[in-house]
Structure formats: C-alpha cells, structure tokens
Design a protein around this motif. Sequence first.
Motif, PDB file in Angstrom:
ATOM      1  N   VAL A  36       0.834  -1.200   0.000  1.00  0.00           N
ATOM      2  CA  VAL A  36       0.000   0.000   0.000  1.00  0.00           C
ATOM      3  C   VAL A  36       0.867   1.248   0.000  1.00  0.00           C
ATOM      4  O   VAL A  36       1.940   1.291   0.605  1.00  0.00           O
ATOM      5  CB  VAL A  36      -0.965   0.030   1.210  1.00  0.00           C
ATOM      6  N   ASP A  37       0.381   2.264  -0.697  1.00  0.00           N
ATOM      7  CA  ASP A  37       1.025   3.572  -0.744  1.00  0.00           C
ATOM      8  C   ASP A  37       0.083   4.561  -0.067  1.00  0.00           C
ATOM      9  O   ASP A  37      -0.639   5.310  -0.714  1.00  0.00           O
ATOM     10  CB  ASP A  37       1.279   3.961  -2.205  1.00  0.00           C
ATOM     11  N   ALA A  80     -13.944  -0.907  -1.601  1.00  0.00           N
ATOM     12  CA  ALA A  80     -14.744  -0.139  -2.562  1.00  0.00           C
ATOM     13  C   ALA A  80     -13.957   1.018  -3.174  1.00  0.00           C
ATOM     14  O   ALA A  80     -12.974   1.503  -2.592  1.00  0.00           O
ATOM     15  CB  ALA A  80     -15.996   0.396  -1.876  1.00  0.00           C
ATOM     16  N   PRO A  81     -14.384   1.497  -4.346  1.00  0.00           N
ATOM     17  CA  PRO A  81     -13.719   2.646  -4.978  1.00  0.00           C
ATOM     18  C   PRO A  81     -13.667   3.880  -4.094  1.00  0.00           C
ATOM     19  O   PRO A  81     -12.759   4.714  -4.231  1.00  0.00           O
ATOM     20  CB  PRO A  81     -14.578   2.892  -6.231  1.00  0.00           C
ATOM     21  N   SER A  82     -14.609   4.005  -3.174  1.00  0.00           N
ATOM     22  CA  SER A  82     -14.622   5.154  -2.269  1.00  0.00           C
ATOM     23  C   SER A  82     -13.852   4.884  -0.976  1.00  0.00           C
ATOM     24  O   SER A  82     -13.765   5.758  -0.107  1.00  0.00           O
ATOM     25  CB  SER A  82     -16.065   5.525  -1.915  1.00  0.00           C
ATOM     26  N   ARG A  88      -4.441   2.936  -4.349  1.00  0.00           N
ATOM     27  CA  ARG A  88      -3.256   3.076  -3.501  1.00  0.00           C
ATOM     28  C   ARG A  88      -2.712   1.730  -3.030  1.00  0.00           C
ATOM     29  O   ARG A  88      -1.863   1.687  -2.140  1.00  0.00           O
ATOM     30  CB  ARG A  88      -3.601   3.914  -2.258  1.00  0.00           C
ATOM     31  N   ALA A  89      -3.204   0.652  -3.608  1.00  0.00           N
ATOM     32  CA  ALA A  89      -2.799  -0.667  -3.132  1.00  0.00           C
ATOM     33  C   ALA A  89      -2.679  -1.642  -4.304  1.00  0.00           C
ATOM     34  O   ALA A  89      -3.259  -1.435  -5.374  1.00  0.00           O
ATOM     35  CB  ALA A  89      -3.795  -1.190  -2.103  1.00  0.00           C
ATOM     36  N   TYR A  90      -1.956  -2.712  -4.055  1.00  0.00           N
ATOM     37  CA  TYR A  90      -1.574  -3.647  -5.127  1.00  0.00           C
ATOM     38  C   TYR A  90      -1.392  -5.027  -4.474  1.00  0.00           C
ATOM     39  O   TYR A  90      -0.860  -5.130  -3.368  1.00  0.00           O
ATOM     40  CB  TYR A  90      -0.285  -3.123  -5.734  1.00  0.00           C
ATOM     41  N   VAL A  91      -1.850  -6.070  -5.167  1.00  0.00           N
ATOM     42  CA  VAL A  91      -1.728  -7.432  -4.632  1.00  0.00           C
ATOM     43  C   VAL A  91      -1.154  -8.355  -5.700  1.00  0.00           C
ATOM     44  O   VAL A  91      -1.668  -8.410  -6.828  1.00  0.00           O
ATOM     45  CB  VAL A  91      -3.085  -8.000  -4.175  1.00  0.00           C
ATOM     46  N   HIS A  92      -0.104  -9.059  -5.353  1.00  0.00           N
ATOM     47  CA  HIS A  92       0.461 -10.090  -6.224  1.00  0.00           C
ATOM     48  C   HIS A  92       0.015 -11.446  -5.689  1.00  0.00           C
ATOM     49  O   HIS A  92       0.268 -11.780  -4.527  1.00  0.00           O
ATOM     50  CB  HIS A  92       1.989 -10.003  -6.230  1.00  0.00           C
ATOM     51  N   LEU A  93      -0.682 -12.225  -6.530  1.00  0.00           N
ATOM     52  CA  LEU A  93      -1.201 -13.530  -6.131  1.00  0.00           C
ATOM     53  C   LEU A  93      -0.347 -14.650  -6.717  1.00  0.00           C
ATOM     54  O   LEU A  93       0.147 -14.545  -7.843  1.00  0.00           O
ATOM     55  CB  LEU A  93      -2.643 -13.704  -6.610  1.00  0.00           C
ATOM     56  N   ARG A 299     -10.684  -7.198  -7.770  1.00  0.00           N
ATOM     57  CA  ARG A 299     -10.046  -7.221  -9.088  1.00  0.00           C
ATOM     58  C   ARG A 299      -9.171  -6.003  -9.392  1.00  0.00           C
ATOM     59  O   ARG A 299      -8.063  -6.163  -9.929  1.00  0.00           O
ATOM     60  CB  ARG A 299     -11.119  -7.400 -10.158  1.00  0.00           C
ATOM     61  N   PRO A 300      -9.574  -4.772  -9.077  1.00  0.00           N
ATOM     62  CA  PRO A 300      -8.711  -3.628  -9.421  1.00  0.00           C
ATOM     63  C   PRO A 300      -7.359  -3.619  -8.721  1.00  0.00           C
ATOM     64  O   PRO A 300      -6.437  -2.921  -9.157  1.00  0.00           O
ATOM     65  CB  PRO A 300      -9.556  -2.412  -8.971  1.00  0.00           C
ATOM     66  N   TYR A 301      -7.231  -4.381  -7.646  1.00  0.00           N
ATOM     67  CA  TYR A 301      -5.980  -4.399  -6.884  1.00  0.00           C
ATOM     68  C   TYR A 301      -5.000  -5.460  -7.386  1.00  0.00           C
ATOM     69  O   TYR A 301      -3.823  -5.418  -7.036  1.00  0.00           O
ATOM     70  CB  TYR A 301      -6.269  -4.688  -5.403  1.00  0.00           C
ATOM     71  N   VAL A 302      -5.480  -6.428  -8.177  1.00  0.00           N
ATOM     72  CA  VAL A 302      -4.689  -7.621  -8.474  1.00  0.00           C
ATOM     73  C   VAL A 302      -3.712  -7.390  -9.625  1.00  0.00           C
ATOM     74  O   VAL A 302      -4.081  -6.882 -10.685  1.00  0.00           O
ATOM     75  CB  VAL A 302      -5.612  -8.815  -8.806  1.00  0.00           C
ATOM     76  N   ASP A 303      -2.477  -7.783  -9.398  1.00  0.00           N
ATOM     77  CA  ASP A 303      -1.431  -7.714 -10.408  1.00  0.00           C
ATOM     78  C   ASP A 303      -1.751  -8.698 -11.528  1.00  0.00           C
ATOM     79  O   ASP A 303      -1.865  -9.907 -11.293  1.00  0.00           O
ATOM     80  CB  ASP A 303      -0.088  -8.061  -9.760  1.00  0.00           C
TER      81      ASP A 303
END
Length: 323
Positions: A36-37, A80-82, A88-93, A299-303
């Motif tokens: 997370v940033d 959620a988008p709000s 600001r976050a990212y997930v590598h599965l 889904r929007p967070y997934v690499d």
Amino acid sequence: MTRQQHTEVEIACDESGSDGENLTGGNTDVFAHASVDVPLESAAAAIREIRDRIRSPAEEYKANHLLREKHRAVLEWLLAPSGPLHGRAYVHLTEKTFFMVERVVDLLLGDPAGAVPLCRAGAGAFGAERWKQFLAAANALLRVRGEAGADPGAPVDAFFRAVDALAEQAPELRDRDVADVLKLLGGARTRAADHRARLLAAPALIPVLNPLLPAIVGTAAYWSADGRAVVLVHDRQNMLTEERIEWLKAAARIDGLRLVVARDDTRVQLADFLAGIARSIASHELNGRGDATLTALLRPYVDTRSVWGDERSREQLFTPVRN
C-alpha cells in the motif's frame, strides 16, 4: 524527470499464506503479497475507522475479523472505490500448485511453458491420487530440507516414479502437449539428480520454492514504474535475511527494504488486511466457491502478472469488468 529527481516513497508490505517450502500440503493454496502507498496519518485513520465499525475487543485486528459475515459491510467499504485503499494498493497472487509445477518444469526442461498444459490436465485427466503424488514428489525434489536420515537420492526416484505414473495415462489424453511434456520430464533424470546434489551441497540464497521473493520483485517493479525511488517497509519475515535483502535491493532496484513489526506501523497493518482478504477471496474463486461481489471489488488491486494457471478463476480475478 529523472529517477534522482523523484521524491523517495515508502511502500508498506505484508503477505498471507506462507507455508515455507511446503506448497502442496500446507494450510493454504494461494499466497498473497500486498502493498500500500498510504501516508501514516491516512492509514491510522483507516485503522481507527475499521475498529470503530467492527468494535471487537481484540487488541490486534487481522483479516479474519473483516472476513466474518457479520462484518461484510466493513469489508466492502475497505475495498470499494470510495474506500481508503482504492488506487493506492496492489496485490500479487500466487497459485501455489501452478508456481511449483512451473518451477520444476523450468528447472528440468529449461522452459516453464509446459506447466500450463500439465496443470490444465491435472487431477481431472490423471486422477486425484496420481496427481497428488506427482505434486508431492515435485515439491520434495525442489525443497531444500529433506527428511532427516533419508536417502539423498530418494526424492529423485520418487519424482520419476510419479512422472511414469502420469505418463501411463498419456495414450488417453486428448492434449498431446501434455504427453510431450511428460516424455521430456521422463528423460530429465540426470538434470534432476544434479540439481538435488547441488541443493544438498550448498542451498541456494534464493530458494526455488518460496514465492515471497519473486512477489517482492514484482511489487517493487510496480511502484517504481514511474521512476520513483522506492523503499519497502515490510513486516518481519524469517525469509528476509540481510543477504536476501541485499539481493532484493539489486534485483528489484529498490533503494531499501526495512523490516518492522506490523502492529507498530498502521500502513503495514493495512497491507496485512489486504493480503489476508485477497488470499481468501482468490482461494474461494480458485475452488469454485467465489463471491461475485467480493471478487469484483478485489479485481482492481490484483497484479495481472500474478503467477496463476487456472483459466476459469483467472478469468474472474484478472479480467476487468466491462460496463
């Protein structure tokens, strides 16, 4: 603007689903690495909001608190988008079975591509017991630590017995790519024995089977893509020794990697929440028990470069929703 002109940014990280080198018989089938940033003040505010909404007496909150059905609204708010993490976050599965098969195929054949048809066939083509034995044998072949007092050559023998057992099914397979991969694997005994001998003589600095280090490399690449100087702030992990941190700084081209206690850094706590949540949602999707709403929120967070071989769940986890 050059890299040197960019302000240094700290990215907080944590993982979920680590079973060490045990990728096929552990407690989890998915490994998730989240980052997370988020500024410290914003992270602290998000943690306070989560505590206010859940109102559990627990001193330390974990992802399981948010995954309880009675706290579903809090979980949806977080993703959620709000919510506080969106953008600001990212997930590598990492799908552990595919990761392990890809590793053994690459090691023995010099090309990981054969893992795709092999995993696609899987238990459905070979039978659950044969496939399970193959996975266990592949895991044992690659892991650094063998059973105490065991014959050093035993993992090699067991692996090729398992390959032969799968190859017995080859005449019945419609996918000839699978039969070709098994034939090539069957002829790679010398390479497997050489690898095992090297492993026992001097374990590698970067273990073949551990998904954490490649996930960190991918994480660093994502956050530094715009030229920013990145320092990773990571929850303490036994795998992250001083020697491996130095390797990561060079391989991932990061300016530093600092280990902290998660409960002392609210940003890492958020990464911990996201990693555990992502692992759970992805695991349910992998096993055909996915929740459409939660999968869409994740889904929007997934690499999209995550290590994932299952085609059905990949479609759900990685394909953007079209309006």
